[in-house]
Design a protein around this motif. Structure first.
Motif, PDB file in Angstrom:
ATOM      1  N   VAL A 280      50.567  47.964  25.674  1.00  0.00           N
ATOM      2  CA  VAL A 280      50.901  46.571  25.998  1.00  0.00           C
ATOM      3  C   VAL A 280      50.426  46.212  27.402  1.00  0.00           C
ATOM      4  O   VAL A 280      49.781  45.173  27.617  1.00  0.00           O
ATOM      5  CB  VAL A 280      52.417  46.335  25.855  1.00  0.00           C
ATOM      6  CG1 VAL A 280      52.824  44.992  26.462  1.00  0.00           C
ATOM      7  CG2 VAL A 280      52.831  46.400  24.387  1.00  0.00           C
ATOM      8  N   VAL A 281      50.736  47.059  28.379  1.00  0.00           N
ATOM      9  CA  VAL A 281      50.361  46.775  29.769  1.00  0.00           C
ATOM     10  C   VAL A 281      48.843  46.712  29.915  1.00  0.00           C
ATOM     11  O   VAL A 281      48.303  45.819  30.582  1.00  0.00           O
ATOM     12  CB  VAL A 281      50.961  47.830  30.713  1.00  0.00           C
ATOM     13  CG1 VAL A 281      50.374  47.684  32.119  1.00  0.00           C
ATOM     14  CG2 VAL A 281      52.480  47.689  30.772  1.00  0.00           C
ATOM     15  N   ASN A 282      48.140  47.666  29.308  1.00  0.00           N
ATOM     16  CA  ASN A 282      46.679  47.697  29.435  1.00  0.00           C
ATOM     17  C   ASN A 282      46.028  46.451  28.840  1.00  0.00           C
ATOM     18  O   ASN A 282      44.945  46.045  29.277  1.00  0.00           O
ATOM     19  CB  ASN A 282      46.110  48.942  28.768  1.00  0.00           C
ATOM     20  CG  ASN A 282      46.386  50.203  29.578  1.00  0.00           C
ATOM     21  OD1 ASN A 282      46.808  50.129  30.734  1.00  0.00           O
ATOM     22  ND2 ASN A 282      46.149  51.355  28.981  1.00  0.00           N
ATOM     23  N   TYR A 283      46.681  45.842  27.851  1.00  0.00           N
ATOM     24  CA  TYR A 283      46.121  44.610  27.280  1.00  0.00           C
ATOM     25  C   TYR A 283      46.509  43.385  28.106  1.00  0.00           C
ATOM     26  O   TYR A 283      45.678  42.504  28.352  1.00  0.00           O
ATOM     27  CB  TYR A 283      46.599  44.418  25.830  1.00  0.00           C
ATOM     28  CG  TYR A 283      45.902  43.264  25.148  1.00  0.00           C
ATOM     29  CD1 TYR A 283      44.687  43.454  24.512  1.00  0.00           C
ATOM     30  CD2 TYR A 283      46.443  41.979  25.179  1.00  0.00           C
ATOM     31  CE1 TYR A 283      44.023  42.392  23.903  1.00  0.00           C
ATOM     32  CE2 TYR A 283      45.786  40.911  24.576  1.00  0.00           C
ATOM     33  CZ  TYR A 283      44.576  41.132  23.939  1.00  0.00           C
ATOM     34  OH  TYR A 283      43.921  40.077  23.357  1.00  0.00           O
TER      35      TYR A 283
ATOM     36  N   ARG B 259      44.712  40.124  31.754  1.00  0.00           N
ATOM     37  CA  ARG B 259      44.821  38.704  31.425  1.00  0.00           C
ATOM     38  C   ARG B 259      45.847  38.001  32.289  1.00  0.00           C
ATOM     39  O   ARG B 259      46.249  36.863  31.995  1.00  0.00           O
ATOM     40  CB  ARG B 259      45.159  38.554  29.935  1.00  0.00           C
ATOM     41  CG  ARG B 259      44.006  39.000  29.053  1.00  0.00           C
ATOM     42  CD  ARG B 259      44.420  39.347  27.645  1.00  0.00           C
ATOM     43  NE  ARG B 259      43.245  39.702  26.848  1.00  0.00           N
ATOM     44  CZ  ARG B 259      42.671  40.906  26.865  1.00  0.00           C
ATOM     45  NH1 ARG B 259      43.179  41.873  27.623  1.00  0.00           N
ATOM     46  NH2 ARG B 259      41.608  41.142  26.130  1.00  0.00           N
ATOM     47  N   GLY B 260      46.297  38.678  33.360  1.00  0.00           N
ATOM     48  CA  GLY B 260      47.244  38.073  34.285  1.00  0.00           C
ATOM     49  C   GLY B 260      48.634  37.912  33.717  1.00  0.00           C
ATOM     50  O   GLY B 260      49.405  37.072  34.177  1.00  0.00           O
ATOM     51  N   MET B 261      48.970  38.730  32.700  1.00  0.00           N
ATOM     52  CA  MET B 261      50.281  38.639  32.070  1.00  0.00           C
ATOM     53  C   MET B 261      51.015  39.967  32.244  1.00  0.00           C
ATOM     54  O   MET B 261      50.377  41.028  32.385  1.00  0.00           O
ATOM     55  CB  MET B 261      50.143  38.289  30.587  1.00  0.00           C
ATOM     56  CG  MET B 261      49.336  37.032  30.345  1.00  0.00           C
ATOM     57  SD  MET B 261      49.148  36.621  28.602  1.00  0.00           S
ATOM     58  CE  MET B 261      50.751  35.863  28.289  1.00  0.00           C
TER      59      MET B 261
ATOM     60  N   LEU C 247      50.276  38.140  19.623  1.00  0.00           N
ATOM     61  CA  LEU C 247      51.233  37.232  20.247  1.00  0.00           C
ATOM     62  C   LEU C 247      50.517  36.164  21.069  1.00  0.00           C
ATOM     63  O   LEU C 247      50.859  34.974  20.994  1.00  0.00           O
ATOM     64  CB  LEU C 247      52.206  38.008  21.133  1.00  0.00           C
ATOM     65  CG  LEU C 247      53.278  37.148  21.812  1.00  0.00           C
ATOM     66  CD1 LEU C 247      54.149  36.435  20.779  1.00  0.00           C
ATOM     67  CD2 LEU C 247      54.154  37.997  22.737  1.00  0.00           C
ATOM     68  N   ILE C 248      49.515  36.576  21.841  1.00  0.00           N
ATOM     69  CA  ILE C 248      48.779  35.604  22.644  1.00  0.00           C
ATOM     70  C   ILE C 248      48.065  34.605  21.734  1.00  0.00           C
ATOM     71  O   ILE C 248      48.011  33.401  22.022  1.00  0.00           O
ATOM     72  CB  ILE C 248      47.786  36.327  23.572  1.00  0.00           C
ATOM     73  CG1 ILE C 248      48.567  37.109  24.645  1.00  0.00           C
ATOM     74  CG2 ILE C 248      46.847  35.328  24.242  1.00  0.00           C
ATOM     75  CD1 ILE C 248      47.702  37.958  25.534  1.00  0.00           C
TER      76      ILE C 248
END
Length: 363
Positions: free
Chosen positions: A118-121, A125-127, A337-338
């Motif tokens: 999750v973090v790596n994705y 993307r600034g999220m 989700l995005i």
């Protein structure tokens, strides 16, 4: 976008606009992801952002986009309800082992892999994820309220309990969410999963190819859909190859429950020569008991796990295991989700990954 709240001396939109040779409005459109901007201009703005060191003011940006760029990463399951009687065992305790819900989460390497994916994705993307636990009715209500208040843009949910009501609560509230694993209850919600039956078949066929004939399996909680599918796939493969009966012991996905299940299997079937455990932690527990009983692995008993987690490499001997690509699956959750945030009216979808067998020393 406004720079009014920006500390003095920090780069502004005007600085970026001058460096890129475009208007302030164009810079704002590129930073906010407006699509109808010429790619050459987009690249010029991005280069100017990098050279000036400009960072968007998140508070101001959220007023424009109505987005926080925060994502709730929710681990949901059964735990201690506030109304439980004092001294009563936690609902989520594994067979009386006494581990708290959060303790179980952090002890299982699976969840670390989910966070990594999750973090790596999200980070490029600034999220950023906000970790939340929802093991009680009150905690689940808090998650829904957190999202309704706009404190996060949506939720990525990892559920550990078959009757978890949280997915239904999120869909009923019209909140964007994606699940890791198919929900036990029907819900219009996107999810990612692995082909559990295919993975279990890989394990069965490998044990049979080694010459194992008296084979047992240690399942996870049998009310969990993924566990049911792994057991069904394993049974189907064994039956297909002329072995209609396999010994079964239920575990709780912990190493301790794997030890308990292995003790039971050995007492009832002392001549077994192969074991498939539904995750690596239980397989590690099985190996521990087998070594204590003087059984050689894999010469006397071959052992296969599921997940290909760090526990597989830490086990002695290193585990042969069915790999599910957890990091890629977690990243796909975030992508879905995005995508949903960009198309709120889009239909729910599912993405199912294929497992593979990683052969090491235990089988």
């Amino acid at each position: 976008m406004t720079d009014d709240l920006r500390p003095a001396g920090t780069p502004t939109l005007e600085d970026v606009a001058r460096a890129a040779g475009v208007s302030r409005a164009t810079v704002s459109r590129v930073i906010n992801g407006v699509r109808n901007v010429d790619p050459v201009i987009q690249e010029a703005v991005r280069s100017a952002v990098a050279s000036t060191g400009y960072a968007p003011n998140r508070a101001a940006r959220s007023l424009v986009t109505r987005r926080t760029d925060a994502i709730a990463l929710v681990v949901s399951g059964a735990g201690v309800e506030p109304e439980a009687e004092e001294g009563a065992p936690p609902d989520g305790a594994d067979g009386g082992e006494g581990a708290s819900f959060t303790g179980q989460v952090f002890a299982d390497p699976f969840f670390g892999r989910v966070v990594t994916g999750v973090v790596n994705y999200l980070r490029p993307r600034g999220m950023h994820p906000v970790l939340m636990f929802a093991e009680t009715s009150r905690a689940r209500e808090d998650v829904v309220a957190f999202l309704r208040q706009g404190s996060a843009d949506g939720a990525l949910v990892v559920s550990t309990h078959a009757e978890d009501p949280l997915p239904g609560m999120l869909t009923d509230a019209g909140l964007p969410a994606v699940l890791y694993a198919r929900p036990a209850r029907a819900a219009r919600i996107s999810y990612v999963d692995v082909a559990h039956q295919d993975g279990a078949r890989l394990a069965a066929e490998h044990l049979l190819a080694r010459g194992c004939r008296r084979i047992a399996t240690i399942t996870g909680p049998l009310d969990v859909p993924a566990v049911q599918e792994r057991l069904a796939g394993f049974r189907d493969a064994m039956t297909h190859h002329g072995h209609p009966y396999i010994a079964i012991a239920e575990g709780r996905f912990t190493q301790e429950s794997g030890e308990t299940a292995m003790e039971r299997l050995l007492s009832e079937h002392p001549d077994l020569d192969g074991v498939f455990a539904a995750n690596d932690l239980m397989a590690t527990g099985a190996c521990h008991v087998l070594r204590e009983r003087g059984k050689r692995i894999p010469e006397d008993v071959a052992v296969i796990g599921f997940d290909d987690s760090s526990a597989a490499l830490a086990c002695r001997p290193p585990l042969t295991t069915v790999r599910q690509p957890v990091e890629a699956m977690a990243a796909e959750m975030a992508r879905l989700l995005i995508e949903r945030l960009g198309r709120p009216e889009g239909a729910a979808t599912s993405v199912v990954f294929e497992p593979s067998l990683v052969v090491r020393d235990s089988a």
